[in-house]
Design an enzyme around this catalytic site. Structure first.
Site, PDB file in Angstrom:
ATOM      1  CG  PHE A   5      52.145 -32.216  19.925  1.00  0.00           C
ATOM      2  CD1 PHE A   5      52.813 -33.588  20.018  1.00  0.00           C
ATOM      3  CD2 PHE A   5      51.948 -31.304  20.878  1.00  0.00           C
ATOM      4  CE1 PHE A   5      53.632 -33.610  21.394  1.00  0.00           C
ATOM      5  CE2 PHE A   5      52.733 -31.638  21.943  1.00  0.00           C
ATOM      6  CZ  PHE A   5      53.594 -32.658  22.321  1.00  0.00           C
ATOM      7  CG  ASP A  39      45.442 -28.838  21.617  1.00  0.00           C
ATOM      8  OD1 ASP A  39      45.591 -27.682  22.166  1.00  0.00           O
ATOM      9  OD2 ASP A  39      46.137 -29.908  21.869  1.00  0.00           O
ATOM     10  CE  LYS A  44      53.758 -25.158  22.799  1.00  0.00           C
ATOM     11  NZ  LYS A  44      52.863 -26.418  22.582  1.00  0.00           N
TER      12      LYS A  44
HETATM   13  C1  LIG Z   1      52.531 -27.793  23.092  1.00  0.00           C
HETATM   14  C2  LIG Z   1      51.338 -28.336  22.791  1.00  0.00           C
HETATM   15  C3  LIG Z   1      50.793 -29.170  23.887  1.00  0.00           C
HETATM   16  C4  LIG Z   1      51.359 -29.605  24.975  1.00  0.00           C
HETATM   17  O1  LIG Z   1      51.883 -28.625  25.797  1.00  0.00           O
HETATM   18  P1  LIG Z   1      52.702 -28.750  27.082  1.00  0.00           P
HETATM   19  O2  LIG Z   1      52.525 -27.604  27.879  1.00  0.00           O
HETATM   20  O3  LIG Z   1      53.997 -28.958  26.614  1.00  0.00           O
HETATM   21  O4  LIG Z   1      52.142 -30.195  27.721  1.00  0.00           O
HETATM   22  C5  LIG Z   1      49.288 -29.658  23.504  1.00  0.00           C
HETATM   23  N1  LIG Z   1      48.654 -29.244  22.335  1.00  0.00           N
HETATM   24  C6  LIG Z   1      49.262 -28.388  21.487  1.00  0.00           C
HETATM   25  C7  LIG Z   1      48.778 -28.068  20.391  1.00  0.00           C
HETATM   26  C8  LIG Z   1      50.560 -27.987  21.600  1.00  0.00           C
HETATM   27  O5  LIG Z   1      51.067 -27.131  20.991  1.00  0.00           O
END
Ligand SMILES: *Cc1c(COP(=O)(O)O)cnc(C)c1O
Length: 388
Positions: free
Chosen positions: A133, A218, A247
């Protein structure tokens, strides 16, 4: 009309209607609009690092908003410089930073940065992991390995090839001298808090080194102490070429960051990228307060306690616990995570039914040993209730 009905009426249906309306919080506790108290073991999706209404966060944000709240990138301000310098010091590597407002935007910056490299080198495609994700905007979505959320909005203008997560041989096969970059989470968050087999991230680094593809970590969910390390890749002994954060960094205030290491950090030319709100002084002040107040030793201590406590629970529905630090997935033998989330809420705990068979447990990094014990003590009855 209830607040829930008004939400349903006024909002687009993309979220459904959340089951609980929160009014306030303090530390790891939150209260709903009816005054019911919960222990928050999800922290706004691993985001409220310091819990709720932490005095240092309140002070930093209040001070900054009453001094100067916004400058745009037409003017620089000290909090953004301090924050970039702090991140570099924690990374202990030559790196340069771009600030965005969210995770998906951090990944958009990473994507464009990698594209600059790819165009220069004549490289043509990206590799990402199945079930990975990376966000909801079109660029980040095109890298997101969950077909159910990606495919309704495709096709995308960039060639992205997906490999099974954790399979170093498949990665090796997929990454050639034409590959621009490999996007990977050090542990997959949204997929169910799924750590890769030992050595996978090191193997990814080697594969990228031998082919010249960039490794993009990421760490939007995994960084800022969540795993007991500032960054999960540090535990793997791997330095990526590009790192994305969001986050937990702002402790609940919106901020994202894209970090480029070495030569990659200098690839954007003037005008290549930007954000009006990115690196907003209030969010930067919040992030500095987070970095000042996250205690890694505490995270390691309470996370070991939480994990040991949960692993000792024996129940036919409970298959096991996986993850790192204060970022765990309780894995079920049947798809009853929604029931478990509800049972937990009835018992006064907030957790997240992440996958049909996996529940995410991610309390604030300031969660106390007593709060962990309260959750562990309640957990067997919650699982039993979910199994009914
Ligand atoms: C939450 C998340 C995103 C997206 O972040 P948003 O602030 O919701 O756009 C991207 N990559 C990872 C691994 C995430 O956990």
């Amino acid at each position: 009309m209830s607040l829930f009905e008004r939400f349903e009426d006024a909002f687009m249906p993309n979220y459904g209607v959340p089951p609980i309306a929160l009014a306030r919080g303090e530390g790891s506790r939150v209260w709903d609009v009816e005054g019911r108290e919960y222990l928050d073991f999800i922290a706004g999706i691993a985001t409220s690092s310091l819990g709720h209404a932490h005095p240092a966060l309140v002070e930093a944000v209040t001070r900054q908003v009453s001094t100067i709240a916004h400058t745009s990138n037409l003017f620089l301000h000290e909090p953004e410089v301090l924050l970039a310098e702090r991140l570099r010091a924690l990374l202990n590597a030559p790196a340069r930073v771009f600030f965005a407002n969210s995770g998906t935007e951090a990944n958009e910056a990473a994507y464009k940065l990698a594209l600059k490299y790819g165009r220069r080198e004549g490289r043509t495609y990206f590799v990402a992991a199945e079930n990975g994700f990376h966000g909801r905007t079109i660029g980040a979505l095109s890298l997101t390995g969950k077909a159910a959320i990606r495919e309704p909005f495709g096709p995308f203008p960039v060639d992205v090839r997906f490999v099974p997560y954790g399979d170093a041989d498949a990665l090796k096969e997929a990454v050639t001298g034409d590959c621009v970059a490999v996007f990977l989470e050090p542990t997959q968050g949204e997929a169910g808090v799924v750590p890769p087999p030992d050595g996978y991230f090191e193997a990814a680094r080697e594969i990228c080194d031998s082919t010249g593809a960039l490794l993009v970590a990421d760490e939007i969910q995994s960084a800022i102490g969540r795993t007991g390390h500032w960054f999960a890749h540090q535990a793997d002994g791997v330095t990526p070429d590009i790192l994305t954060l969001a986050k937990g960094l702002g402790g609940g205030l919106p901020i994202g960051a894209c970090v480029g290491f070495g030569e990659i950090g200098g690839l954007f030319a003037k005008g290549d990228h930007g954000s009006t709100f990115g690196g907003n002084p209030v969010s930067c002040a919040a992030a500095l307060a987070v970095l000042d107040n996250v205690d890694l030793a505490h995270v390691r201590e309470v996370s070991a306690r939480l994990r040991a406590g949960l692993e000792a629970v024996r129940h036919p529905l409970l298959k096991g616990v996986r993850g790192r630090g204060l970022w765990l997935g309780a894995v079920l033998r049947e798809p009853r995570s929604a029931q478990l989330q509800q049972a937990a809420a009835r018992a006064g705990f907030l957790v997240n039914a992440l996958q049909p068979d996996a529940v995410r447990i991610a309390p604030p990094l300031v969660v106390t040993a007593e709060e962990v014990d309260a959750f562990v003590t309640a957990f067997p009855a919650i699982v039993e209730e979910a199994a009914k």
